[in-house]
Design a protein around this motif. Structure first.
Motif, PDB file in Angstrom:
ATOM      1  N   VAL A  78       0.844  -1.202   0.000  1.00 32.48           N
ATOM      2  CA  VAL A  78       0.000   0.000   0.000  1.00 32.48           C
ATOM      3  C   VAL A  78       0.877   1.249   0.000  1.00 32.48           C
ATOM      4  O   VAL A  78       0.624   2.209  -0.746  1.00 32.48           O
ATOM      5  CB  VAL A  78      -0.941  -0.001   1.217  1.00 32.48           C
TER       6      VAL A  78
ATOM      7  N   ASP B  19      -6.169  -0.818  -1.740  1.00 32.34           N
ATOM      8  CA  ASP B  19      -6.637  -1.146  -0.399  1.00 32.34           C
ATOM      9  C   ASP B  19      -6.771  -2.660  -0.258  1.00 32.34           C
ATOM     10  O   ASP B  19      -6.486  -3.417  -1.186  1.00 32.34           O
ATOM     11  CB  ASP B  19      -7.950  -0.424  -0.064  1.00 32.34           C
TER      12      ASP B  19
ATOM     13  N   GLU C  67      -4.143  -0.132   6.978  1.00 34.64           N
ATOM     14  CA  GLU C  67      -4.658  -0.269   5.614  1.00 34.64           C
ATOM     15  C   GLU C  67      -4.222   0.886   4.730  1.00 34.64           C
ATOM     16  O   GLU C  67      -4.244   0.778   3.502  1.00 34.64           O
ATOM     17  CB  GLU C  67      -6.182  -0.397   5.611  1.00 34.64           C
TER      18      GLU C  67
END
Length: 604
Positions: A307, A318, A594
């Motif tokens: 990410v 994501d 995330e």
């Protein structure tokens, strides 16, 4: 192309359109005519080549490319000790092409194997961003026409790549060191670890087993984050083909390093094969990395690192993207901890060349990416070899050399890849299932709540961890204590599972690239230190983790959990000692897992 791979790639492209365009405009604007140092003032450039010895005339003439070497060498980290000799080889290679090369700078390189379960592990994740910044400092002299990044292990390759992407106009090649030869079989190492956890093996027994496993220069041979790094660089086209798993201190490894130096001279803006890094790392290359991660049962750490790498290139991904790709990708390998073989056995069975060819033929990898060697990704599906003293490449083997380790896409070990997204009223999390048997992939059991892995281990030693349970370890996220890996829990949880108990781990921390046979829901967002509901769980709450269905829930509804007073989170002991006091600003500013658990993009 497989329709899922195509649709996810297009979704990423649309989501990233503005940020990617801005990034490309920035790096395209940084490309100039002539060698980079020719655009630097005379006083400045004189400083840059004052100590360059025999390369000084080439540097002073302002005609030939100059290669910047960024190295993560140290001789404590076994994977990086072989890098000591690489700059001399690269300089020789550059000179043979009429170019020059300089060590632009060094970056820190810590060993997670040394810091596992120790306070220093709380610096580990943050070291990635420090490495990225150190790489940027090294390249900021702005006198380099290409860059070679020397690094292998966990946070080091992502950090090097993130830093270099800030100089995306500069062609860049990743130069690995290779795995150490096979030592004590991984299954035997795991047996001794479990025996020690139960008090059935002494510290001396354990040390002897570990020493036989980690025994020489080179990368650890299990398929953890370090070796997952090398896999990703291959499928992204950032290695010379087949570079990943050639052992160090061999003639073949030396020739590959020389070839990397030679190739760097050929792909600068002064030649006909200009290959800027920022154009190589595009949406398709990032999707290829996700496919490779899924197909090989790679490290969960890359659910965070990839990410951040993508973000550095103006690309937004994501965990939903990763989950959809993993569910569309067959599992082609069984490498420890997902099997008994190590990466040397995998390489001998056909290795990355075979994996890339199989995934390409199945329409799961984008072939049309801009690789550093000049061909498409099919040209990456080759194995290097020596024809006498000359380096050459041959096509991937047609059949796996060992179907217990490596299989083709038509007869995989599993129809889906190794990583899953979990979501529910406790938030979102990642789980790696490639090493978890199907009967252990779902659990509904009462929570036992701990504030550290040491607290759980004390409970185990006290004999109170009976029955089925989900071990909840909170306060381990990046904002809490820096998100250490909790890998030293693995032997203990495996012992409990082997006794017939149904157990699982739920944490806002990381597990490891070596995540094993126990179900572990990790990287939970929101984390406890940011008022995530994992911080409001109490002992006895029924927790449901279902890796097949992608479910992460508590039987207590979310609204009831929110009304609870959060359980106090005392992290005072994690704020200082072993350098942790120097990282307070990073803990305060870091994004969630995330979003890449990074401090580098929070001001955008």
């Amino acid at each position: 192309m497989h329709p899922t791979i195509e649709s996810v790639t297009e979704r990423i492209r649309k989501r990233s359109e503005a940020s990617r365009s801005s990034y490309l405009e920035r790096i395209d604007g940084a490309v100039g005519s002539g060698p980079a140092r020719s655009r630097v003032s005379c006083s400045n450039v004189a400083h840059a080549f004052a100590a360059s010895g025999e390369d000084k005339p080439v540097l002073k003439a302002m005609q030939a490319p100059n290669i910047g070497i960024v190295t993560a060498y140290n001789d404590m980290l076994s994977a990086h000790q072989p890098l000591e000799k690489f700059p001399a080889l690269i300089k020789f290679a550059a000179q043979s092409r009429g170019c020059s090369a300089q060590v632009a700078g060094g970056v820190p390189a810590m060993c997670d194997g040394v810091t596992q379960g120790q306070p220093g592990m709380e610096l580990s994740l943050f070291s990635r961003d420090v490495i990225a910044q150190a790489t940027a400092v090294a390249l900021s002299h702005n006198t380099f026409d290409a860059a070679l990044l020397l690094g292998v292990c966990d946070k080091i390759v992502p950090g090097l790549l993130i830093g270099a992407l800030a100089f995306g106009h500069v062609p860049t090649i990743l130069v690995p060191g290779g795995p150490m030869p096979s030592g004590l079989p991984n299954k035997e190492k795991a047996r001794v670890r479990k025996a020690h956890a139960e008090g059935k093996a002494s510290r001396e027994d354990l040390l002897e087993a570990e020493s036989q496993s980690y025994h020489s220069p080179g990368t650890c041979t299990f398929y953890g984050t370090a070796n997952s790094n090398q896999m990703m660089m291959e499928v992204m086209g950032l290695h010379l083909p087949g570079s990943a798993f050639v052992n160090p201190n061999t003639t073949l490894r030396e020739r590959l390093t020389l070839a990397a130096g030679e190739r760097a001279c050929e792909i600068t803006a002064q030649g006909d094969a200009f290959t800027p890094l920022g154009r190589t790392v595009d949406e398709k290359a990032i999707v290829n990395a996700m496919v490779g991660l899924s197909a090989t049962g790679g490290s969960t750490n890359h659910a965070i690192h990839l990410v951040a790498i993508a973000r550095a290139a103006g690309i937004a991904i994501d965990w939903t993207d990763l989950d959809e790709i993993s569910r569309a990708t067959p599992l082609l390998t069984r490498i420890y901890p997902n099997g008994e073989a190590d990466v040397n056995h995998f390489h001998e069975a056909g290795g990355m060349a075979f994996v890339i060819r199989e995934l390409l033929d199945a329409g799961l990898l984008h072939p049309d990416i801009r690789t550093i060697h000049g061909g498409d990704l099919y040209a990456q599906a080759q194995d290097p070899f020596l024809d006498g003293e000359r380096l050459d490449w041959k096509p991937a083997v047609e059949q796996s050399g060992d179907n217990a380790i490596l299989r083709g896409a038509e007869r995989p070990f599993a129809p889906e890849g190794g990583i899953r997204l979990l979501q529910g009223n406790l938030g979102r999390a990642i789980v790696k299932i490639s090493a978890v048997e199907p009967e252990h992939r779902r659990i509904q059991a009462p929570a036992r709540v701990f504030d550290s892995q040491d607290e759980l281990l004390r409970a185990f030693r006290d004999g109170v961890l009976d029955g089925d349970f989900v071990a909840v370890i909170r306060g381990q996220g990046p904002h809490g204590n820096g998100m250490p890996e909790l890998h030293k829990l693995t032997p203990t949880l495996q012992v409990l599972q082997d006794r017939g108990q149904r157990v699982a781990l739920l944490t806002d921390g990381r597990m490891s690239g070596a995540s094993g046979s126990v179900l572990a829901a990790i990287h939970v967002v929101p984390e406890a230190a940011r008022d995530g509901l994992i911080g409001r769980l109490e002992a006895g709450d029924e927790v449901i983790i279902d890796a097949e269905m992608g479910r992460l829930d508590c039987a207590v509804d979310a609204e009831t959990l929110r009304r609870r007073e959060p359980r106090p989170l005392d992290l005072a002991a994690n704020r200082a000692g072993i350098g942790r006091e120097l990282f307070g600003a990073m803990r305060a500013q870091v994004s969630d897992a995330e979003s890449g658990a990074s401090i580098l993009f929070v001001s955008e």
